[in-house]
Write an enzyme that holds these catalytic residues in place. Structure first.
Site, PDB file in Angstrom:
ATOM      1  N   ASP A 179       6.243  -8.429   7.062  1.00 36.43           N
ATOM      2  CA  ASP A 179       5.231  -7.388   6.974  1.00 36.43           C
ATOM      3  C   ASP A 179       5.232  -6.893   5.524  1.00 36.43           C
ATOM      4  O   ASP A 179       6.079  -6.101   5.122  1.00 36.43           O
ATOM      5  CB  ASP A 179       5.584  -6.264   7.953  1.00 36.43           C
ATOM      6  CG  ASP A 179       4.651  -5.069   7.808  1.00 36.43           C
ATOM      7  OD1 ASP A 179       3.765  -5.108   6.935  1.00 36.43           O
ATOM      8  OD2 ASP A 179       4.824  -4.091   8.560  1.00 36.43           O
TER       9      ASP A 179
ATOM     10  N   LYS B 279      -4.217  -0.823   1.086  1.00 38.12           N
ATOM     11  CA  LYS B 279      -3.018  -0.253   0.443  1.00 38.12           C
ATOM     12  C   LYS B 279      -2.825  -0.834  -0.948  1.00 38.12           C
ATOM     13  O   LYS B 279      -2.046  -0.322  -1.746  1.00 38.12           O
ATOM     14  CB  LYS B 279      -1.787  -0.531   1.305  1.00 38.12           C
ATOM     15  CG  LYS B 279      -1.797   0.220   2.628  1.00 38.12           C
ATOM     16  CD  LYS B 279      -0.490   0.091   3.345  1.00 38.12           C
ATOM     17  CE  LYS B 279      -0.583   0.451   4.804  1.00 38.12           C
ATOM     18  NZ  LYS B 279      -0.613   1.893   5.083  1.00 38.12           N
TER      19      LYS B 279
ATOM     20  N   GLN C 240       3.597  -2.747   2.591  1.00 39.15           N
ATOM     21  CA  GLN C 240       4.014  -1.896   1.465  1.00 39.15           C
ATOM     22  C   GLN C 240       4.509  -2.745   0.303  1.00 39.15           C
ATOM     23  O   GLN C 240       4.246  -2.423  -0.862  1.00 39.15           O
ATOM     24  CB  GLN C 240       5.127  -0.924   1.903  1.00 39.15           C
ATOM     25  CG  GLN C 240       4.721   0.059   2.994  1.00 39.15           C
ATOM     26  CD  GLN C 240       3.680   1.067   2.542  1.00 39.15           C
ATOM     27  OE1 GLN C 240       3.507   1.325   1.350  1.00 39.15           O
ATOM     28  NE2 GLN C 240       2.959   1.639   3.487  1.00 39.15           N
TER      29      GLN C 240
ATOM     30  N   CYS D  63       4.399   6.502  11.712  1.00 31.89           N
ATOM     31  CA  CYS D  63       4.248   5.302  12.550  1.00 31.89           C
ATOM     32  C   CYS D  63       5.558   4.524  12.649  1.00 31.89           C
ATOM     33  O   CYS D  63       5.552   3.280  12.667  1.00 31.89           O
ATOM     34  CB  CYS D  63       3.126   4.396  12.049  1.00 31.89           C
ATOM     35  SG  CYS D  63       1.548   5.197  12.028  1.00 31.89           S
TER      36      CYS D  63
ATOM     37  N   HIS E  70       7.503  -0.426  11.040  1.00 30.61           N
ATOM     38  CA  HIS E  70       6.277   0.317  11.354  1.00 30.61           C
ATOM     39  C   HIS E  70       5.829  -0.132  12.752  1.00 30.61           C
ATOM     40  O   HIS E  70       6.060  -1.283  13.126  1.00 30.61           O
ATOM     41  CB  HIS E  70       5.237  -0.073  10.295  1.00 30.61           C
ATOM     42  CG  HIS E  70       3.956   0.685  10.343  1.00 30.61           C
ATOM     43  ND1 HIS E  70       2.975   0.438  11.276  1.00 30.61           N
ATOM     44  CD2 HIS E  70       3.477   1.667   9.547  1.00 30.61           C
ATOM     45  CE1 HIS E  70       1.948   1.254  11.044  1.00 30.61           C
ATOM     46  NE2 HIS E  70       2.226   2.012  10.019  1.00 30.61           N
TER      47      HIS E  70
HETATM   48  C1  LIG Z   1       5.020  -1.209   6.614  1.00 27.99           C
HETATM   49  C2  LIG Z   1       3.657  -1.159   7.234  1.00 27.99           C
HETATM   50  N1  LIG Z   1       3.279  -2.138   8.057  1.00 27.99           N
HETATM   51  C3  LIG Z   1       2.069  -2.165   8.623  1.00 27.99           C
HETATM   52  C4  LIG Z   1       1.159  -1.171   8.395  1.00 27.99           C
HETATM   53  C5  LIG Z   1      -0.166  -1.233   9.064  1.00 27.99           C
HETATM   54  O1  LIG Z   1      -1.196  -1.375   8.167  1.00 27.99           O
HETATM   55  P1  LIG Z   1      -2.724  -1.226   8.637  1.00 27.99           P
HETATM   56  O2  LIG Z   1      -2.824   0.097   9.340  1.00 27.99           O
HETATM   57  O3  LIG Z   1      -3.494  -1.286   7.385  1.00 27.99           O
HETATM   58  O4  LIG Z   1      -3.005  -2.363   9.554  1.00 27.99           O
HETATM   59  C6  LIG Z   1       1.505  -0.118   7.555  1.00 27.99           C
HETATM   60  C7  LIG Z   1       0.561   1.000   7.312  1.00 27.99           C
HETATM   61  O5  LIG Z   1       0.965   2.122   7.097  1.00 27.99           O
HETATM   62  C8  LIG Z   1       2.778  -0.119   6.940  1.00 27.99           C
HETATM   63  O6  LIG Z   1       3.162   0.865   6.109  1.00 27.99           O
END
Ligand SMILES: Cc1ncc(COP(=O)(O)O)c(C=O)c1O
Length: 401
Positions: free
Chosen positions: A197, A223, A200, A359, A120
């Protein structure tokens, strides 16, 4: 056969959305909230808000206690050794930026940072920008045909010049779990720090950061059925000690003078300013709610719905699923149909799914795509939600073809 969700009634917004004729299948973007969270927010705001860690008065003491209890709950949720290993941030993105700035001083020109090809933007851009600032080499670990990091190749690419690896646990586009234990063990053997990260991954199943063997793990509360505006950064104690302070202001300071100051260690030293107090308390209540559910029942429900989703997509002519999704979501494109067109038709029929690059532009570009449709599931979804989605998809396809 109808598969109900035993927890649907715990999420009042699902009923409200149904009244608006909306079928919510975008939980990987953000989730609906359980009543337990709404109650906790309402209780906090209706019983007296107060700032934390500074006031000696009763409301301040109660807010601080509730806030710190949430930290304990996050530590327990991740099986961290100590709640001082949990820093509250504003989300996964801000946690990853904290890391990229907090660790910057430890890099020298020519050092390498390894990320995977499916990250992401939140777990790519902070490292890419750090690499540009410090003249580092960003190494991209390739994927296999299923959409998992190609282990053999990756183990060769992570070597003695690698100072840090930053990897997603569960892909937000492909729904694939990454082979983290082997990669993290290898990174450690090479002397590299590791960042997971978990944005998810944290939502599906319970994950033990000690077993995982990472130095850092990040996630966003919103999430995980919790409130937005808050996230968490877990760090191994030795890894946290390598972080330099990066945001400055109230609460993070030990002693301040006009020309010099000293700062607190983690976690408070990395929580400058007033934190999202209600959200942190709400996250604690959400974790209590989630901990009260039978994990085997949740896993069985999620697996069965996911299989239903993947089978239904695979059965439809012209539908191409990206990778081999294992959990939570599936992304797809349709031969000869632009994803924006199909997304538009689904939206018109009250199906809330996500279309676009999710993203992860470099991943989509690598797949030769501009975008894809993603259907993602939550605890509260049932098989009727999927049926409505499939009916709408079939109708849309008929129109477009
Ligand atoms: C795999 C992953 N990493 C990071 C993020 C970023 O999360 P946030 O926008 O809540 O900071 C997301 C959000 O879609 C994600 O799916």
């Amino acid at each position: 056969m109808f598969q109900p969700s035993p927890w649907r009634a715990d999420f009042p917004a699902i009923t409200a959305l149904q009244r608006q004729r909306q079928t919510y299948l975008d939980s990987a973007a953000t989730t609906q909230k359980p009543q337990a969270l709404l109650d906790a927010l309402s209780h906090y705001y209706s019983h007296g808000a107060a700032n934390v860690h500074r006031a000696q008065h009763l409301p301040g003491a109660l807010a601080t206690q509730a806030f710190e209890t949430s930290r304990d709950k996050v530590a327990t949720w991740l099986n961290a050794v100590d709640s001082r290993q949990i820093i509250f941030t504003h989300g996964a993105t801000s946690a990853l930026n904290l890391l990229a700035y907090g660790l910057e001083h430890g890099f020298e020109a020519g050092d390498e940072i390894a990320v995977s090809a499916l990250e992401h933007h939140a777990n790519l851009l902070p490292w890419q920008q750090l690499a540009q600032r410090r003249n580092l080499r960003l190494v991209v670990l390739p994927l296999d045909e299923h959409g998992r990091i190609d282990l053999e190749h990756a183990l060769q690419l992570i070597g003695p010049r690698t100072r840090l690896v930053a990897l997603s646990q569960l892909s937000n586009v492909l729904g694939t779990w990454q082979p983290l234990p082997a990669l993290l063990a290898h990174a450690r053997a090479q002397g590299a720090l590791s960042v997971v990260d978990g944005a998810q991954g944290v939502v599906h199943g319970r994950h033990d950061v000690q077993l995982l063997g990472c130095d850092f793990y990040v996630f966003s509360s919103h999430k995980l059925y919790g409130p937005d505006g808050v996230g968490a950064l877990y760090g191994r104690t030795e890894a946290l000690a390598r972080l330099r302070h990066w945001q400055f202001g109230g609460e993070m300071v030990q002693l301040a003078d006009y020309h010099e100051s000293s700062f607190r260690p983690a976690p408070l030293g990395f929580e400058a300013g007033t934190p999202p107090i209600a959200s942190v308390i709400g996250l604690g209540a959400t974790l209590d709610y989630l901990a009260s559910l039978d994990p085997a029942a949740v896993a069985a429900h999620e697996t069965s719905l996911h299989q239903h989703l993947v089978r239904g997509l695979a059965d439809r002519e012209g539908v191409r699923i990206l990778g081999t999704p294992q959990s939570a979501l599936a992304s797809f494109v349709i031969d000869g149909v632009h994803n924006a067109d199909i997304a538009h038709l689904l939206t018109e029929q009250g199906i809330a799914v996500r279309a676009g690059h999710h993203c992860a532009m470099p991943l989509l570009k690598g797949l030769g795509l501009e975008g894809a449709i993603r259907v993602s599931l939550g605890l509260y979804n049932d098989s009727d939600d999927l049926q409505r989605f499939f009916d709408a998809l079939d109708q849309g396809l008929e129109l477009l073809r």
